[in-house]
Design an enzyme around this catalytic site. Structure first.
Site, PDB file in Angstrom:
ATOM      1  N   ASP A  29       0.849  -1.191   0.000  1.00  0.00           N
ATOM      2  CA  ASP A  29       0.000   0.000   0.000  1.00  0.00           C
ATOM      3  C   ASP A  29       0.884   1.240   0.000  1.00  0.00           C
ATOM      4  OD1 ASP A  29      -2.847   1.001   0.185  1.00  0.00           O
ATOM      5  OD2 ASP A  29      -1.938   2.099   1.836  1.00  0.00           O
ATOM      6  N   ASP A  83      -6.230  18.456   1.182  1.00  0.00           N
ATOM      7  CA  ASP A  83      -7.117  17.304   1.003  1.00  0.00           C
ATOM      8  C   ASP A  83      -6.378  15.989   1.237  1.00  0.00           C
ATOM      9  OD1 ASP A  83      -9.214  18.952   0.443  1.00  0.00           O
ATOM     10  OD2 ASP A  83      -9.112  18.703  -1.741  1.00  0.00           O
ATOM     11  N   HIS A 118      -4.470  11.028   4.997  1.00  0.00           N
ATOM     12  CA  HIS A 118      -3.460  10.194   5.655  1.00  0.00           C
ATOM     13  C   HIS A 118      -2.778  10.841   6.858  1.00  0.00           C
ATOM     14  CE1 HIS A 118      -0.776  12.686   3.300  1.00  0.00           C
ATOM     15  NE2 HIS A 118      -1.114  12.109   2.151  1.00  0.00           N
ATOM     16  N   HIS A 158      -5.847   6.907   6.806  1.00  0.00           N
ATOM     17  CA  HIS A 158      -5.308   5.996   5.801  1.00  0.00           C
ATOM     18  C   HIS A 158      -3.787   5.970   5.909  1.00  0.00           C
ATOM     19  CE1 HIS A 158      -8.953   5.289   3.203  1.00  0.00           C
ATOM     20  NE2 HIS A 158      -9.361   6.271   3.978  1.00  0.00           N
ATOM     21  N   ASP A 163      -3.071  -0.049   6.471  1.00  0.00           N
ATOM     22  CA  ASP A 163      -3.867  -0.508   5.336  1.00  0.00           C
ATOM     23  C   ASP A 163      -3.305  -1.788   4.724  1.00  0.00           C
ATOM     24  OD1 ASP A 163      -5.461   1.639   5.775  1.00  0.00           O
ATOM     25  OD2 ASP A 163      -5.089   2.646   3.868  1.00  0.00           O
TER      26      ASP A 163
END
Length: 244
Positions: free
Chosen positions: A8, A53, A58, A153, A158
């Site tokens: 990931d 954003d 994350h 995230h 993940d």
């Protein structure tokens, strides 16, 4: 045993051709669908700002990433390629991760990781659950995989979740059940083939010489038939030994 790498990434945006960069890579090694405990994880200085954003997704700020190794540093690119080796790469929406990694590899004049090596769990999920929502979150909830660690995230968290999802998409619980059933069947067959023989170390008698003499006298004087005694013993599985 089949070695695979669950992977990931986190980035500054959606498209590397628009100047967006990798900021985190995490890889977990699995062997025959079982995590081995080996992993590779690094943060990367993108040498640019972090769009708000992306940071909301994350939680990685430009200030946090500043001073981390760049992608071209051996601790990143060389260590990453060495860890992956020639194993298949498992990713969710694999085209996204592949585009960013291959873009970064191209910048440092390294060969790309060819599409044939990649396994897309999003594509697997769409085949398994057509018409349903198949994000990583949705799949974790569907397979009852805990999301307690996933506040944002993060690539490492993940990757761990994706490894669990991938196992389930490949028939995880059913696979374990099949293996267990096969093992039980093998044990039953082995037991059926086995024959009981004499004990390698006979048990010591539980009765004394005097008690055995009293018993023999009882059979002779009261029962008056040793044949009847032997027949009864045979009915219940054989003569009673001294050890019994």
């Amino acid at each position: 045993m089949a070695r695979e790498i669950v992977l990931d990434t986190e980035t500054t945006g959606f498209e590397p051709t628009q100047g967006h960069r990798l900021v985190e890579i995490a890889c977990l090694e699995i062997d025959d669908f079982v995590p081995t405990g080996r992993s590779f994880h690094t943060y990367i200085d993108p040498c640019r700002d972090m769009p708000p954003d992306a940071e909301r997704v994350h939680g990685l700020s430009a200030a946090f990433l500043k001073g981390k190794p760049r992608f071209e540093h051996p601790d990143v690119v060389e260590a990453f390629l060495e860890f992956c080796g020639d194993a298949p790469l498992i990713a969710h929406n694999a085209a996204f991760d592949r585009n960013f990694i291959n873009h970064e590899l191209g910048v440092v004049n390294r060969h790309p990781l060819h599409e044939a090596r990649w396994v897309d769990t999003l594509a697997l999920a769409r085949v398994r659950f057509p018409g349903m929502h198949n994000s990583l979150d949705a799949l974790c909830k569907r397979f009852k995989i805990s999301l307690s660690e996933r506040e944002k995230h993060g690539a490492l968290v993940d990757a761990k979740l994706l490894a669990a999802v991938y196992l389930e998409l490949k028939g995880g619980r059913e696979r374990r059940l099949e293996l267990t059933t096969a093992a039980m069947a093998t044990a039953v067959q082995a037991a059926a083939r086995s024959e009981y023989g004499a004990r390698p170390r006979p048990l010591a008698p539980r009765s004394t010489d005097e008690e055995r003499q009293i018993h023999a006298s009882f059979i002779r004087t009261v029962v008056k038939s040793e044949e009847l005694w032997k027949k009864s013993c045979s009915t219940f599985g054989g003569a009673v030994s001294e050890a019994d």
